[in-house]
Write an enzyme that holds these catalytic residues in place. Structure first.
Site, PDB file in Angstrom:
ATOM      1  CB  VAL A   1       4.024  53.348  23.417  1.00  0.00           C
ATOM      2  CG1 VAL A   1       3.080  54.295  22.623  1.00  0.00           C
ATOM      3  CG2 VAL A   1       3.552  52.657  24.784  1.00  0.00           C
ATOM      4  CB  SER A   2       9.168  52.377  22.112  1.00  0.00           C
ATOM      5  OG  SER A   2       9.131  52.112  20.782  1.00  0.00           O
ATOM      6  CB  SER A   3       9.698  53.254  26.889  1.00  0.00           C
ATOM      7  OG  SER A   3       9.002  54.726  26.541  1.00  0.00           O
TER       8      SER A   3
END
Length: 187
Positions: free
Chosen positions: A10-12
């Site tokens: 996931v990106s964050s």
């Protein structure tokens, strides 16, 4: 013995890996590498690098979506080439791709071609937009820290009144590098 290895990203930090991890477990992954970080370049993701290093001939790498593994066509091509050289199949759950089959290899190649085409079109549109903005006089980049008059004043203070770089930087509320650039523009 071959393994089914999963990779989730996931990106964050605020996002959850749970959905991807559940899908990978359901897909029969015996080992899963996961991370929470932006996916600009594959080399900037240590868990992906560890996963790719771990994979052996006959293994299958499973991801939920291609964009979880690669963020650009170039990135995807590099990873696909590495997997191919190692004799590792790639399975993408949500996009029903399995490079262990001839149909899967074809679909993977087509997806890569479409992604490259989309990327090229986006780059062309962006270049057109930038050119139109420049024609309208839009200035790009960061705003200058000093005006031309301030640069002249800095040169005068330095030459005639022997101000130090630190004194000039403090007086004009800028960093020393900006003062050095201002002094060089007059030459």
């Amino acid at each position: 013995m071959s393994e089914t290895v999963g990779y989730a990203r996931v990106s964050s930090a605020g996002q959850s890996l749970d959905v991807q991890l559940d899908k990978l477990k359901e897909a029969g992954c015996t080992r899963v590498y996961s991370e929470k970080r932006s996916g600009q370049q594959a080399d900037g993701r240590p868990e992906l690098q560890a996963c790719l290093q771990f994979l052996r001939e006959g293994d299958t790498l499973v991801v939920c979506r291609l964009d979880r593994m690669a963020r650009s066509v170039l990135d995807l091509a590099k990873i696909a080439d590495l997997l191919n050289k190692k004799g590792v199949a790639l399975r993408v759950i949500d996009q029903a791709i399995n490079t262990g089959t001839s149909e899967g290899r074809l679909m993977f190649s087509l997806l890569g071609a479409f992604a490259q085409f989309e990327n090229d079109i986006r780059a062309e549109r962006q270049a057109d937009g930038i050119n139109k903005a420049k024609q309208k006089g839009v200035a790009f980049g960061r705003k200058r820290a000093l005006t031309d008059d301030q640069c002249k004043r800095i040169r005068t203070l330095r030459q005639e009144e022997k101000f130090s770089i630190a004194q000039l930087a403090e007086r004009f509320n800028v960093g020393p590098a900006t003062i050095y650039r201002a002094l060089q523009t007059g030459r």
